[in-house]
Design a protein around this motif. Sequence first.
Motif, mmCIF file in Angstrom:
data_model
loop_
_atom_site.group_PDB
_atom_site.id
_atom_site.type_symbol
_atom_site.label_atom_id
_atom_site.label_comp_id
_atom_site.label_asym_id
_atom_site.label_seq_id
_atom_site.Cartn_x
_atom_site.Cartn_y
_atom_site.Cartn_z
ATOM 1 N N CYS A 1 0.775 -1.209 -0.095
ATOM 2 C CA CYS A 1 0.110 -0.198 0.063
ATOM 3 C C CYS A 1 0.864 1.247 -0.056
ATOM 4 N N LEU A 2 2.104 1.081 0.487
ATOM 5 C CA LEU A 2 2.876 2.525 0.780
ATOM 6 C C LEU A 2 4.028 2.392 0.038
ATOM 7 N N ARG B 1 5.380 0.426 -2.197
ATOM 8 C CA ARG B 1 5.411 -0.099 -3.594
ATOM 9 C C ARG B 1 5.113 1.301 -4.386
ATOM 10 N N GLU B 2 3.842 1.865 -3.875
ATOM 11 C CA GLU B 2 3.277 2.781 -4.648
ATOM 12 C C GLU B 2 4.136 4.128 -4.666
ATOM 13 N N SER C 1 5.642 5.864 -7.918
ATOM 14 C CA SER C 1 5.135 7.421 -8.451
ATOM 15 C C SER C 1 6.548 8.249 -8.436
ATOM 16 N N ALA D 1 2.390 -2.113 -8.768
ATOM 17 C CA ALA D 1 2.052 -0.929 -8.272
ATOM 18 C C ALA D 1 1.412 -0.135 -9.527
ATOM 19 N N SER D 2 0.571 0.909 -9.263
ATOM 20 C CA SER D 2 -0.211 1.380 -10.491
ATOM 21 C C SER D 2 0.448 2.873 -10.482
ATOM 22 N N CYS E 1 -5.877 3.192 -8.966
ATOM 23 C CA CYS E 1 -6.363 2.633 -7.746
ATOM 24 C C CYS E 1 -7.899 2.781 -7.442
ATOM 25 N N ALA F 1 -7.011 0.539 2.266
ATOM 26 C CA ALA F 1 -5.688 0.404 1.327
ATOM 27 C C ALA F 1 -5.911 1.389 0.130
ATOM 28 N N THR F 2 -6.782 1.884 -0.362
ATOM 29 C CA THR F 2 -7.029 2.939 -1.537
ATOM 30 C C THR F 2 -6.578 4.226 -1.053
ATOM 31 N N LYS G 1 -2.929 3.933 -0.569
ATOM 32 C CA LYS G 1 -2.112 3.855 -1.909
ATOM 33 C C LYS G 1 -1.971 5.526 -2.445
ATOM 34 N N GLN H 1 0.968 7.686 -3.464
ATOM 35 C CA GLN H 1 1.330 8.246 -4.786
ATOM 36 C C GLN H 1 1.460 9.621 -4.837
#
Length: 301
Positions: A36-37, A39-40, A44, A90-91, A97, A110-111, A114, A118
């Motif tokens: 959630c943190l 990786r995003e 970014s 990751a997005s 997201c 979680a959203t 993220k 980001q």
Amino acid sequence: MDGLNVSIAFFFLVVGVCQVLRWLSKRLLSPGTHGCLAREFAGSFQLCMSCLELRMLMEIGPWSGGFGLDVVLTLLFLLSAVHGASFDGASANPTVCLQEFLLLEASPAATAAKLLAQAVGAGMGWAVTRLYWSWELTQLHFIQNLIAPECSSSIRASLPHAAFVEGSCSFLFHLVLLKVRQSHPLCRVPALAATVTFLTYTAGPFTGAFFNPALATATTFHCSGSSFWDYIQVYWLGPLAGMLAALLLFQGNIPRLFQKNLLYSQKSKYKVPKAKVTAQVEGDKPQKKRKAGKSNSEPRA
């Protein structure tokens, strides 16, 4: 071409540093915190720094660096492929997201985590890239460092037209993403990289073709020429509307909001076999005849 070589080395360095961050976070943090943190944030951070350097090459390179748009688009495709292969799930895109949230694939907490990661990653990427430009390692960076405080808005069309362009880019991107997200990476990564390159080539002259609210916020929101509300309409509401339209067209519904399919009818793939009653009736007749024959053949006293 020395400036181009320095930029390519910068891209390699950014990807390498972010890969180290992902590796350390995966080993030191819990899976939830990493997903959630960390990786995003790394995604970014990597995307923002690469995009800023690439936009600098696209704007200054043709008249100062001696290379054309074909070189920049080739770099864009390669970088998009590298990002897709190295992001580790990751997005680095708020609309992606939110799409996962609407598909019931992520919880609200979680959203939100993220989206926060980001925003921090994109802001940190912008700050580090500005520091890197201040070193003025090449003539391109020297020019960019001079014009950066007086940058102009990336919106070069009327407000409705610009919002429609960003929404259309987001719509096409999310349609491709929904189609290939379960595919093998060897198919998914080139397809998404080609989509990003095509959309940037076609829509770049109008809005910069961000279709990523976090990236647009870090890249162009501080530039003069458009108001904050104009930026919100074009770079936030436009991509969000495009994502919702793509999800509705692909799924027929939005699972988080309603379960009923509004566009496509649900037909059962399986047919209930009919019972063969005649075979059972015909099978009973010989048994009755055999019983009757057996009773007739019994000797009488």
